[in-house]
Motif scaffolding. Structure first.
Motif, PDB file in Angstrom:
ATOM      1  N   GLN A  81       0.758 -10.154   4.349  1.00 39.85           N
ATOM      2  CA  GLN A  81      -0.658 -10.279   4.693  1.00 39.85           C
ATOM      3  C   GLN A  81      -0.937  -9.678   6.081  1.00 39.85           C
ATOM      4  O   GLN A  81      -1.945  -9.010   6.279  1.00 39.85           O
ATOM      5  CB  GLN A  81      -1.009 -11.768   4.685  1.00 39.85           C
ATOM      6  CG  GLN A  81      -2.459 -12.056   4.451  1.00 39.85           C
ATOM      7  CD  GLN A  81      -2.712 -13.558   4.343  1.00 39.85           C
ATOM      8  OE1 GLN A  81      -1.786 -14.370   4.247  1.00 39.85           O
ATOM      9  NE2 GLN A  81      -3.971 -13.920   4.367  1.00 39.85           N
ATOM     10  N   GLU A 135      -4.962  -1.956   6.877  1.00 40.38           N
ATOM     11  CA  GLU A 135      -6.316  -1.844   6.348  1.00 40.38           C
ATOM     12  C   GLU A 135      -7.334  -1.662   7.480  1.00 40.38           C
ATOM     13  O   GLU A 135      -8.229  -0.816   7.400  1.00 40.38           O
ATOM     14  CB  GLU A 135      -6.649  -3.092   5.525  1.00 40.38           C
ATOM     15  CG  GLU A 135      -7.939  -2.968   4.773  1.00 40.38           C
ATOM     16  CD  GLU A 135      -8.287  -4.243   4.020  1.00 40.38           C
ATOM     17  OE1 GLU A 135      -8.654  -4.152   2.854  1.00 40.38           O
ATOM     18  OE2 GLU A 135      -8.177  -5.331   4.631  1.00 40.38           O
ATOM     19  N   THR A 174      -0.681  -5.805   5.775  1.00 38.69           N
ATOM     20  CA  THR A 174      -1.819  -5.320   4.987  1.00 38.69           C
ATOM     21  C   THR A 174      -3.090  -5.336   5.825  1.00 38.69           C
ATOM     22  O   THR A 174      -3.842  -4.366   5.871  1.00 38.69           O
ATOM     23  CB  THR A 174      -2.006  -6.194   3.720  1.00 38.69           C
ATOM     24  OG1 THR A 174      -0.760  -6.273   3.046  1.00 38.69           O
ATOM     25  CG2 THR A 174      -3.044  -5.596   2.795  1.00 38.69           C
ATOM     26  N   ASP A 210       5.170 -13.669   2.002  1.00 37.52           N
ATOM     27  CA  ASP A 210       3.752 -13.522   1.634  1.00 37.52           C
ATOM     28  C   ASP A 210       2.882 -13.379   2.880  1.00 37.52           C
ATOM     29  O   ASP A 210       1.983 -12.556   2.944  1.00 37.52           O
ATOM     30  CB  ASP A 210       3.262 -14.740   0.840  1.00 37.52           C
ATOM     31  CG  ASP A 210       3.905 -14.790  -0.541  1.00 37.52           C
ATOM     32  OD1 ASP A 210       4.370 -13.729  -1.003  1.00 37.52           O
ATOM     33  OD2 ASP A 210       3.962 -15.885  -1.119  1.00 37.52           O
ATOM     34  N   SER A 270       5.601  -1.914   0.797  1.00 33.27           N
ATOM     35  CA  SER A 270       4.742  -2.504  -0.204  1.00 33.27           C
ATOM     36  C   SER A 270       3.274  -2.516   0.252  1.00 33.27           C
ATOM     37  O   SER A 270       2.373  -2.166  -0.512  1.00 33.27           O
ATOM     38  CB  SER A 270       5.328  -3.880  -0.481  1.00 33.27           C
ATOM     39  OG  SER A 270       4.482  -4.702  -1.082  1.00 33.27           O
ATOM     40  N   ALA A 271       3.038  -2.865   1.531  1.00 37.17           N
ATOM     41  CA  ALA A 271       1.663  -2.867   2.046  1.00 37.17           C
ATOM     42  C   ALA A 271       1.081  -1.454   2.044  1.00 37.17           C
ATOM     43  O   ALA A 271      -0.087  -1.246   1.678  1.00 37.17           O
ATOM     44  CB  ALA A 271       1.627  -3.447   3.459  1.00 37.17           C
ATOM     45  N   SER A 272       1.892  -0.470   2.427  1.00 41.36           N
ATOM     46  CA  SER A 272       1.320   0.875   2.516  1.00 41.36           C
ATOM     47  C   SER A 272       1.106   1.474   1.126  1.00 41.36           C
ATOM     48  O   SER A 272       0.206   2.287   0.934  1.00 41.36           O
ATOM     49  CB  SER A 272       2.169   1.785   3.401  1.00 41.36           C
ATOM     50  OG  SER A 272       3.490   1.770   2.982  1.00 41.36           O
ATOM     51  N   MET A 273       1.911   1.035   0.143  1.00 36.05           N
ATOM     52  CA  MET A 273       1.662   1.502  -1.227  1.00 36.05           C
ATOM     53  C   MET A 273       0.351   0.927  -1.754  1.00 36.05           C
ATOM     54  O   MET A 273      -0.458   1.638  -2.357  1.00 36.05           O
ATOM     55  CB  MET A 273       2.797   1.075  -2.146  1.00 36.05           C
ATOM     56  CG  MET A 273       4.111   1.670  -1.735  1.00 36.05           C
ATOM     57  SD  MET A 273       4.857   2.673  -3.003  1.00 36.05           S
ATOM     58  CE  MET A 273       5.596   1.416  -3.999  1.00 36.05           C
ATOM     59  N   THR A 274       0.145  -0.381  -1.508  1.00 40.33           N
ATOM     60  CA  THR A 274      -1.083  -1.021  -1.973  1.00 40.33           C
ATOM     61  C   THR A 274      -2.311  -0.333  -1.386  1.00 40.33           C
ATOM     62  O   THR A 274      -3.341  -0.219  -2.036  1.00 40.33           O
ATOM     63  CB  THR A 274      -1.099  -2.509  -1.531  1.00 40.33           C
ATOM     64  OG1 THR A 274       0.156  -3.073  -1.860  1.00 40.33           O
ATOM     65  CG2 THR A 274      -2.208  -3.282  -2.210  1.00 40.33           C
ATOM     66  N   LEU A 275      -2.178   0.119  -0.125  1.00 42.66           N
ATOM     67  CA  LEU A 275      -3.349   0.684   0.549  1.00 42.66           C
ATOM     68  C   LEU A 275      -3.420   2.210   0.446  1.00 42.66           C
ATOM     69  O   LEU A 275      -4.343   2.824   1.000  1.00 42.66           O
ATOM     70  CB  LEU A 275      -3.341   0.251   2.018  1.00 42.66           C
ATOM     71  CG  LEU A 275      -3.633  -1.237   2.208  1.00 42.66           C
ATOM     72  CD1 LEU A 275      -3.257  -1.680   3.607  1.00 42.66           C
ATOM     73  CD2 LEU A 275      -5.116  -1.516   1.937  1.00 42.66           C
TER      74      LEU A 275
END
Ligand SMILES: Nc1ncnc2c1ncn2[C@@H]1O[C@H](COP(=O)(O)OP(=O)(O)O)[C@@H](O)[C@H]1O
Ligand SMILES: [Mg+2]
Length: 340
Positions: free
Chosen positions: A232, A239, A235, A228, A196-201
């Motif tokens: 974070q 990032e 992410t 959550d 999920s984090a790598s998709m967002t980024l």
């Protein structure tokens, strides 16, 4: 009546204690006091033992008036500055007990709080000053100039965004800090969170010409955690890898039968980049609030300098470890190890 001797009672107390008789001579002093004033104090006049004007003043006053006196006393213990709260209390007739309570940690906590407030104020003032300046320009010189207006509004949007991110991060930090002693209880699939984090980024990586690779993402990689907060963490690290590292950012998930530091089975999530790397000088300080290697660059990238401080607190709350390794010129590796 027999009981423990005065000397053995004083010796059992960890703080420096000196008992002074009405004749102004030292009746007894414990080992902690010996470290400060030298051993073999018994029988000597207190002036020759204590020597420090602040201490002499309060002992003299307590002897004379029969009332409690106290004062801060600053000294050095080897490399360290120490602040004591020195208290002279009348004891057992006309004797006086001098005790020295080490309050250095209280002092240090106060200093940290003041630094933090100063940092926050400074970080908020910079964008605010810019905003005020542009508002004045829009009301005055740029009044009839739509091109300039559009340009200034864009900058104003960016500065307002910066302030808003800072507030978000500050709130996040205070929330995480207040929960640090509350253990998380949910069963969390770490592989899902990393995906999920790598998709967002993903889009951000593409814009930055960075390849984002995830390895070892399998089923059943679970820990007890706060989803959550762990999202974070990942992410933030990914990032950072894109922002400050670049090239290829590789996220590796790995199960460990036994992590030596956690003394048990663990899950390791490593975020590695092959950017310029970090000077070893900076590594221990990266998780401090507002610590950045290049503040200008961090601000350009929309950073607040709080990301890794938040990461550290979240990892602590999960009883995990954060490890940072880097070689100048060869990129950096941030690993989070969580008990599984
Ligand atoms: N992968 C990385 N490579 C090089 N430097 C990094 C990396 N990750 C973090 N840093 C350095 O650590 C600093 C602190 O990171 P962080 O707390 O996330 O703050 P921010 O991202 O808001 O600047 C960054 O400003 C940067 O200088
Ligand atoms: Mg960051």
């Amino acid at each position: 009546m027999t009981g423990p001797s005065l000397a053995s009672v004083l010796a059992a107390v960890p703080m420096p204690l000196v008992l002074i008789g009405a004749d102004e001579r030292v009746i007894a002093a414990n080992a902690a006091a010996g470290q400060l004033f030298g051993t073999a104090a018994e029988g000597f006049h207190y002036i020759t033992v204590l020597r420090q004007p602040v201490l002499l003043d309060i002992v003299e006053a307590a002897l004379k008036t029969g009332r409690r006196r106290e004062a801060p006393f600053l000294t050095r213990d080897g490399e360290r500055d120490v602040t004591f709260n020195a208290v002279a209390v009348p004891a057992n007739g006309r004797a006086v007990m001098l005790s020295l309570e080490d309050i250095s940690h209280v002092q240090a906590a106060g200093e940290m709080r003041r630094d933090f407030v100063a940092n926050v104020s400074h970080e908020l003032r910079t964008p605010l000053t810019a905003l005020i300046g542009f508002i004045e320009t829009l009301q005055g010189p740029a009044r009839g100039d739509p091109d300039a207006q559009a340009r200034f509004l864009e900058i104003m949007e960016r500065e307002a965004g910066r302030m808003s991110r800072l507030i978000e991060d500050l709130l996040s930090l205070s929330r995480v800090e207040s929960q640090e002693r509350v253990r998380p209880t949910e069963r969390v699939d770490v592989a899902n969170l990393v995906t999920s984090a790598s998709m967002t980024l993903g889009a951000f990586a593409q814009e930055s010409d960075t390849e984002l690779v995830v390895r070892g993402n399998e089923d059943g990689m679970e820990v007890i955690g706060d989803p959550d907060q762990l999202l974070q963490v990942f992410t933030n690290l990914i990032e950072n890898g894109i922002k400050y590292g670049g090239g290829t950012v590789t996220v590796t998930l790995e199960r460990q039968e036994r992590d030596p530091a956690l003394r048990g089975p663990a899950l390791r999530v490593e975020v590695a980049d092959n950017g310029e790397g970090i000077d070893p000088l900076h590594i221990p300080r990266l998780t401090e609030r507002f610590y950045r290697i290049d503040s200008h660059r961090s601000r350009e990238m929309g950073g607040t300098g709080l990301g890794l401080a938040i990461v550290k607190h979240i990892v602590n709350r999960h009883r995990g470890r954060l490890r940072i390794e880097s070689q100048k010129g060869q990129g950096s590796r941030f690993s989070v190890v969580l008990p599984a």
